[in-house]
Design a protein around this motif. Sequence first.
Motif, PDB file in Angstrom:
ATOM      1  N   LEU A 133       0.835  -1.204   0.000  1.00 32.08           N
ATOM      2  CA  LEU A 133       0.000   0.000   0.000  1.00 32.08           C
ATOM      3  C   LEU A 133       0.871   1.256   0.000  1.00 32.08           C
ATOM      4  O   LEU A 133       0.652   2.175  -0.792  1.00 32.08           O
ATOM      5  CB  LEU A 133      -0.937   0.007   1.211  1.00 32.08           C
ATOM      6  N   ILE A 134       1.857   1.288   0.863  1.00 37.40           N
ATOM      7  CA  ILE A 134       2.746   2.461   0.918  1.00 37.40           C
ATOM      8  C   ILE A 134       3.446   2.654  -0.417  1.00 37.40           C
ATOM      9  O   ILE A 134       3.551   3.781  -0.918  1.00 37.40           O
ATOM     10  CB  ILE A 134       3.740   2.327   2.088  1.00 37.40           C
ATOM     11  N   GLU A 138       3.141   5.917  -2.661  1.00 40.88           N
ATOM     12  CA  GLU A 138       4.382   6.632  -2.999  1.00 40.88           C
ATOM     13  C   GLU A 138       4.471   6.892  -4.500  1.00 40.88           C
ATOM     14  O   GLU A 138       4.832   8.002  -4.921  1.00 40.88           O
ATOM     15  CB  GLU A 138       5.596   5.813  -2.548  1.00 40.88           C
ATOM     16  N   GLN A 139       4.128   5.896  -5.289  1.00 40.67           N
ATOM     17  CA  GLN A 139       4.189   6.067  -6.743  1.00 40.67           C
ATOM     18  C   GLN A 139       3.228   7.156  -7.212  1.00 40.67           C
ATOM     19  O   GLN A 139       3.556   7.943  -8.096  1.00 40.67           O
ATOM     20  CB  GLN A 139       3.899   4.743  -7.451  1.00 40.67           C
ATOM     21  N   ALA A 153       3.753   9.301   1.402  1.00 42.02           N
ATOM     22  CA  ALA A 153       3.034   8.025   1.406  1.00 42.02           C
ATOM     23  C   ALA A 153       2.916   7.471   2.818  1.00 42.02           C
ATOM     24  O   ALA A 153       1.832   7.034   3.239  1.00 42.02           O
ATOM     25  CB  ALA A 153       3.743   7.022   0.498  1.00 42.02           C
ATOM     26  N   VAL A 154       4.000   7.509   3.544  1.00 43.17           N
ATOM     27  CA  VAL A 154       3.966   7.032   4.934  1.00 43.17           C
ATOM     28  C   VAL A 154       3.010   7.891   5.751  1.00 43.17           C
ATOM     29  O   VAL A 154       2.216   7.363   6.554  1.00 43.17           O
ATOM     30  CB  VAL A 154       5.386   7.019   5.548  1.00 43.17           C
ATOM     31  N   ALA A 158      -0.229   6.360   7.492  1.00 44.76           N
ATOM     32  CA  ALA A 158      -0.235   6.508   8.957  1.00 44.76           C
ATOM     33  C   ALA A 158      -1.481   7.260   9.425  1.00 44.76           C
ATOM     34  O   ALA A 158      -2.084   6.895  10.448  1.00 44.76           O
ATOM     35  CB  ALA A 158       1.021   7.232   9.425  1.00 44.76           C
ATOM     36  N   ALA A 159      -1.881   8.277   8.677  1.00 51.41           N
ATOM     37  CA  ALA A 159      -3.102   9.013   9.044  1.00 51.41           C
ATOM     38  C   ALA A 159      -4.311   8.094   8.986  1.00 51.41           C
ATOM     39  O   ALA A 159      -5.168   8.120   9.875  1.00 51.41           O
ATOM     40  CB  ALA A 159      -3.292  10.218   8.119  1.00 51.41           C
ATOM     41  N   TYR A 160      -4.375   7.262   7.952  1.00 52.17           N
ATOM     42  CA  TYR A 160      -5.487   6.319   7.847  1.00 52.17           C
ATOM     43  C   TYR A 160      -5.454   5.302   8.988  1.00 52.17           C
ATOM     44  O   TYR A 160      -6.479   5.020   9.611  1.00 52.17           O
ATOM     45  CB  TYR A 160      -5.471   5.601   6.496  1.00 52.17           C
ATOM     46  N   GLN A 161      -4.286   4.745   9.268  1.00 54.63           N
ATOM     47  CA  GLN A 161      -4.202   3.760  10.347  1.00 54.63           C
ATOM     48  C   GLN A 161      -4.568   4.394  11.689  1.00 54.63           C
ATOM     49  O   GLN A 161      -5.275   3.783  12.499  1.00 54.63           O
ATOM     50  CB  GLN A 161      -2.806   3.128  10.406  1.00 54.63           C
TER      51      GLN A 161
END
Length: 191
Positions: A133-134, A138-139, A153-154, A158-161
């Motif tokens: 997913l990351i 990122e792409q 991307a991180v 991270a915001a979603y998690q």
Amino acid sequence: MTNSTKQKPGKRDRLVAAAARVLHEQGVEKTTLADIAQAADVPVGNVYYYFKTKDQLVEAAIGAHAQHLHTLTASLEQHAATPQDRLKALVQGWVEQRELAARYGCPTGTLCSELDKRAGGLDRVAAGVMGLLIDWVEQRFAEMGRADSRELAVALVAAYQGISLLTNTFRDPELMVAEGRRLERWIDSLA
């Protein structure tokens, strides 16, 4: 059988799909092979024909999460015009799953967290799905011309998690809605 008749998935496929769902709802430790067999409508003795251990079935469920992610991202690639639109569609998909997140948390995130507390290496297998997913996010940021695409991307994942955890902790799906709007504005600000 006619072309319009839908064939029932095979036992192995039903077991894997049921495992992914039941593990998400109950957790790895609380879930038995009998629980999964019942959810899959497969006799419990047949489970051992396909999976010799519970960990093999858990690993197959992780594979189902990876396949779901691949299907989702392929759909986003086809139906959203720009990288920015694809990222916002991903966020919207998360928001649409807010009731599920409120009840059980993020399917992959909760599995990663739970497996981290066990020996056996399945935590690294689950982490691979999060890594996919990351990498995809990122792409998309790189396609937007962002040199800091990995960090972005991180931050997005991270915001979603984080919001999945809070949505689940407080059983409040509206937290996911508000964070989804914020993330869409943030993505727009990066274009």
